[in-house]
Every structure is written in structure tokens, then in C-alpha cells.
Design a protein around this motif. Structure first.
Motif, PDB file in Angstrom:
ATOM      1  N   SER A  73     -10.577  -4.914  -9.635  1.00 59.07           N
ATOM      2  CA  SER A  73     -11.497  -3.867  -9.195  1.00 59.07           C
ATOM      3  C   SER A  73     -12.643  -3.777 -10.194  1.00 59.07           C
ATOM      4  O   SER A  73     -12.467  -4.083 -11.381  1.00 59.07           O
ATOM      5  N   PRO A  74     -13.826  -3.352  -9.745  1.00 55.38           N
ATOM      6  CA  PRO A  74     -14.957  -3.248 -10.672  1.00 55.38           C
ATOM      7  C   PRO A  74     -14.670  -2.281 -11.812  1.00 55.38           C
ATOM      8  O   PRO A  74     -14.005  -1.253 -11.636  1.00 55.38           O
ATOM      9  N   THR A  75     -15.155  -2.608 -12.987  1.00 54.58           N
ATOM     10  CA  THR A  75     -15.030  -1.710 -14.129  1.00 54.58           C
ATOM     11  C   THR A  75     -16.007  -0.552 -13.975  1.00 54.58           C
ATOM     12  O   THR A  75     -16.899  -0.588 -13.125  1.00 54.58           O
ATOM     13  N   PRO A  76     -15.880   0.495 -14.807  1.00 52.30           N
ATOM     14  CA  PRO A  76     -16.866   1.577 -14.764  1.00 52.30           C
ATOM     15  C   PRO A  76     -18.277   1.057 -15.031  1.00 52.30           C
ATOM     16  O   PRO A  76     -18.477   0.019 -15.660  1.00 52.30           O
ATOM     17  N   CYS A  77     -19.244   1.802 -14.565  1.00 52.93           N
ATOM     18  CA  CYS A  77     -20.645   1.395 -14.645  1.00 52.93           C
ATOM     19  C   CYS A  77     -21.198   1.537 -16.060  1.00 52.93           C
ATOM     20  O   CYS A  77     -20.997   2.553 -16.721  1.00 52.93           O
ATOM     21  N   THR A  83     -13.780  -9.795 -27.407  1.00 54.89           N
ATOM     22  CA  THR A  83     -14.908  -8.872 -27.275  1.00 54.89           C
ATOM     23  C   THR A  83     -15.898  -9.374 -26.223  1.00 54.89           C
ATOM     24  O   THR A  83     -16.270 -10.551 -26.229  1.00 54.89           O
ATOM     25  N   LEU A  84     -16.286  -8.480 -25.326  1.00 59.70           N
ATOM     26  CA  LEU A  84     -17.314  -8.801 -24.344  1.00 59.70           C
ATOM     27  C   LEU A  84     -18.648  -8.237 -24.807  1.00 59.70           C
ATOM     28  O   LEU A  84     -18.726  -7.083 -25.248  1.00 59.70           O
ATOM     29  N   TRP A  85     -19.691  -9.039 -24.705  1.00 60.78           N
ATOM     30  CA  TRP A  85     -21.043  -8.608 -25.002  1.00 60.78           C
ATOM     31  C   TRP A  85     -21.849  -8.671 -23.719  1.00 60.78           C
ATOM     32  O   TRP A  85     -21.692  -9.608 -22.929  1.00 60.78           O
ATOM     33  N   GLY A 115     -14.384  -4.238 -20.498  1.00 55.07           N
ATOM     34  CA  GLY A 115     -15.458  -3.540 -19.800  1.00 55.07           C
ATOM     35  C   GLY A 115     -15.095  -2.142 -19.337  1.00 55.07           C
ATOM     36  O   GLY A 115     -15.895  -1.486 -18.677  1.00 55.07           O
ATOM     37  N   ALA A 116     -13.899  -1.678 -19.664  1.00 55.83           N
ATOM     38  CA  ALA A 116     -13.511  -0.301 -19.295  1.00 55.83           C
ATOM     39  C   ALA A 116     -14.358   0.713 -20.047  1.00 55.83           C
ATOM     40  O   ALA A 116     -14.726   1.759 -19.504  1.00 55.83           O
ATOM     41  N   THR A 117     -14.664   0.391 -21.316  1.00 58.90           N
ATOM     42  CA  THR A 117     -15.563   1.233 -22.106  1.00 58.90           C
ATOM     43  C   THR A 117     -16.520   0.324 -22.870  1.00 58.90           C
ATOM     44  O   THR A 117     -16.212  -0.840 -23.164  1.00 58.90           O
ATOM     45  N   TRP A 118     -17.672   0.889 -23.213  1.00 59.31           N
ATOM     46  CA  TRP A 118     -18.713   0.132 -23.927  1.00 59.31           C
ATOM     47  C   TRP A 118     -19.195   0.915 -25.132  1.00 59.31           C
ATOM     48  O   TRP A 118     -19.148   2.152 -25.144  1.00 59.31           O
TER      49      TRP A 118
END
Length: 321
Positions: free
Chosen positions: A278-282, A301-303, A317-320
Motif C-alpha cells: 500500500s502507498p506510504t504516507p504522503c 535508508t531511503l533518500w 517511507g512511513a516517516t521522513w
């Protein structure tokens, strides 16, 4: 008296012939109308109800041509469903949670290869001149060593490397054989670590490699393909509407999606085989087409670089931050 009788007879003859003449005239007029109608081409648009002399807008009533067999779209891919992915104007690669490289790119030879490096999580960047044009891919190996796949002044692929964190660059074209990259002059082909292979679509615009045999391609119609044999074969297409960027992750691949109807910015979709998360939060960000780049570091780590926003996530990608 005889003359008078002849005159009256002549008058009656003219009166008697008048209806016949009128009938012939009407019949001729009807015939002309029927011939004119028969000569109107089939499919000619009607102008009934239009103001006298009002012109038709060009193409207003022109039926579109039916596509020939060669023009038919490929099976299971609908542009209306998938959207269009533009050629990216950015390249991003991450070593870990603190160190990453990025660069703007574009048409060769107009855009110089000027990579930027951060070692503080994106708080600051330092720019370097690598002496080439239009970076295609960045492959960091260590804190100090990185390889750029860029283009020469003649727009041929070239490999540049540094062992001193960008302070000096040298040409290492022998590295071209050992890296994945796209070919702007031939978007239907891909350079894999096994050599030149045919892309799974007519125009590949994004590439993400995991190792020497595994990689994913995002095409301009938002179709996503995976190979596990260095491009010898490709998976069935997966449509990711709104797809803007792709990166290889430890679990599979992540796709950055920009869909204003769902998110005023970017969210991520994880793909592993045929499974889709499912898509992560925006992540709220103002972007234009081509302004989104995504990278995954070896530590997970995602950038993401979206418009003026640079953010990192250590939870997929749940939080940034």
C-alpha cells in the motif's frame, strides 16, 4: 367570326397545357435535388442549426482515424490508466544515512557533469566539476570512492572516477562494462553488466540495479519491469500510475509516485515480485515533472529529492526527516 373562334381555341390550348408544364418543372427540380443529395459524400458533417456562413472549427467534426495494427498499443498497457513518465532531470545515489551524491542532468552536451556530495544527511552539499556532460548514473563505493557514468562532449558514454571524494576525477572507461546505465540516444536499449540488451519497452527512462544480474526498468508509459538475468529476459509489466522514480532496496524495489489526486507531493510503493505494498504516507513537496529522484542506501535508508525538498527515511517511507 372564324378568327375569333381560332383565338379562343388557342387560349384554351395554352390554359390546358399550363398544368402539364408546371408538372414538368416540378419534376425537374425534384430530380436536381435528388442528384445533389446523392453526390454528397457519406459521412459529411451536417451544418444544420449553424448560423449562415459560420465556419467549422478545424477538426471539430472530423472523425479520428482508426489505428492500424502497427499502431495498436501493446497488450495490457493503457496510457490513460498509466500516465506518462518524463525523462528525469535528476540523479541521486546514497551510501548510507549521512553520505549521498546528487546531480542535475539533461541533454548532452548542454548540461555539465557537476555532482554534489553531502556527508551530513543533506544539511549541506559541496559541488565538484567532473569534466564531462549529463550524468546518467552515480555509483558510490566508499566514503571517498565513487564512479560516475556520464557523457563526453560527443555524447558517448564515459566513466569517471574519484578516490578522493571528488577532489580529482579521472576517466576509467573500463568501468563502463561493469555498470548498468541507460542510453539517451537509444532508449530502447540498456547497458547491463552482461553488455548491451534490448529494453522491455520502446522508451526506458529510469533504471535501478541491485547487482550484476538483477535490475528494474521504469518506462515512459509507467510500466515497470524486472530482470534477474542481466536483461536476457524481463518480467511481465506492472503498471504503476503516477510513477516518477525507482530505486533498488534490500527487499525489492521502491517506486516514488506523484499523484496530485492522492498526495500533494510524493508517496512510495514497494514492489517485490508481483507483490505491491500500500502507498506510504504522503511526503508533502511541490514538484514539477522530472524533479523527483529516489535512492536507497545499503543500510536501508531511503533518500528522496523532490522539488526543493530533500528527505530521508529509515522505515521504508512511513516517516521522513
Amino acid at each position: 367570326m372564324a378568327v375569333i373562334r381560332n383565338a379562343k381555341a388557342t387560349g384554351r390550348g395554352r390554359i390546358a397545357r399550363t398544368p402539364a408544364i408546371l408538372g414538368l418543372v416540378v419534376l425537374a427540380a425534384v430530380t436536381v435535388v435528388l442528384v445533389a443529395v446523392a453526390l454528397v459524400p457519406v459521412g459529411t458533417p451536417s451544418t444544420a442549426g449553424e448560423a449562415p456562413g459560420s465556419p467549422l472549427v478545424d477538426g471539430e467534426a472530423t472523425p479520428t482515424a482508426s489505428p492500424t495494427a502497427s499502431e495498436s498499443p501493446t497488450a495490457s498497457v493503457s496510457p490513460a490508466e498509466s500516465g506518462t513518465v518524463v525523462v528525469p532531470g535528476r540523479v541521486l545515489a546514497a551510501l548510507d544515512a549521512d553520505t549521498a551524491w546528487r546531480s542535475s542532468t539533461g541533454a548532452c552536451p548542454n548540461v555539465p557533469a557537476e555532482p554534489e556530495r553531502t556527508t551530513d544527511g543533506g544539511a549541506s552539499f559541496r559541488a565538484f566539476e567532473a569534466g564531462a556532460s549529463a550524468i546518467l548514473a552515480i555509483y558510490p563505493a566508499t566514503e571517498d570512492e565513487v564512479t560516475l557514468i556520464a557523457q563526453t562532449a560527443e555524447c558517448a558514454p564515459t566513466a569517471l572516477g574519484t578516490f578522493v571524494a571528488g577532489e580529482q576525477w579521472a576517466v576509467y572507461d573500463e568501468r563502463l562494462a561493469n555498470n548498468w546505465y541507460l542510453l539517451p540516444a537509444d532508449p530502447a536499449s540498456i547497458h547491463s553488466q552482461a553488455g548491451l540488451v534490448t529494453a522491455p519497452c520502446a522508451r526506458a527512462v529510469q533504471l535501478a540495479s541491485k547487482n550484476e544480474t538483477e535490475a528494474a526498468v521504469l518506462c515512459d508509459d509507467a510500466t515497470f519491469f524486472v530482470t534477474v538475468d542481466a536483461g536476457a529476459t524481463w518480467s511481465d509489466p506492472v503498471i504503476v500510475a503516477g510513477a516518477a522514480a525507482v530505486s533498488a532496496t534490500t527487499a525489492g524495489y521502491a517506486v516514488a509516485v506523484a499523484d496530485a489526486s492522492v498526495c500533494q507531493g510524493v508517496h512510495l510503493v514497494a514492489l517485490a515480485g508481483s507483490d505491491r505494498s500500500s502507498p506510504t504516507p504522503c511526503l508533502v513537496a511541490a514538484t514539477q515533472p522530472g524533479e523527483i529522484a529516489l535512492a536507497a542506501a545499503s543500510d536501508g535508508t531511503l533518500w528522496i529529492w523532490a522539488g526543493a525538498t530533500l528527505a530521508r527515511s529509515n522505515d521504508g517511507g512511513a516517516t521522513w526527516r
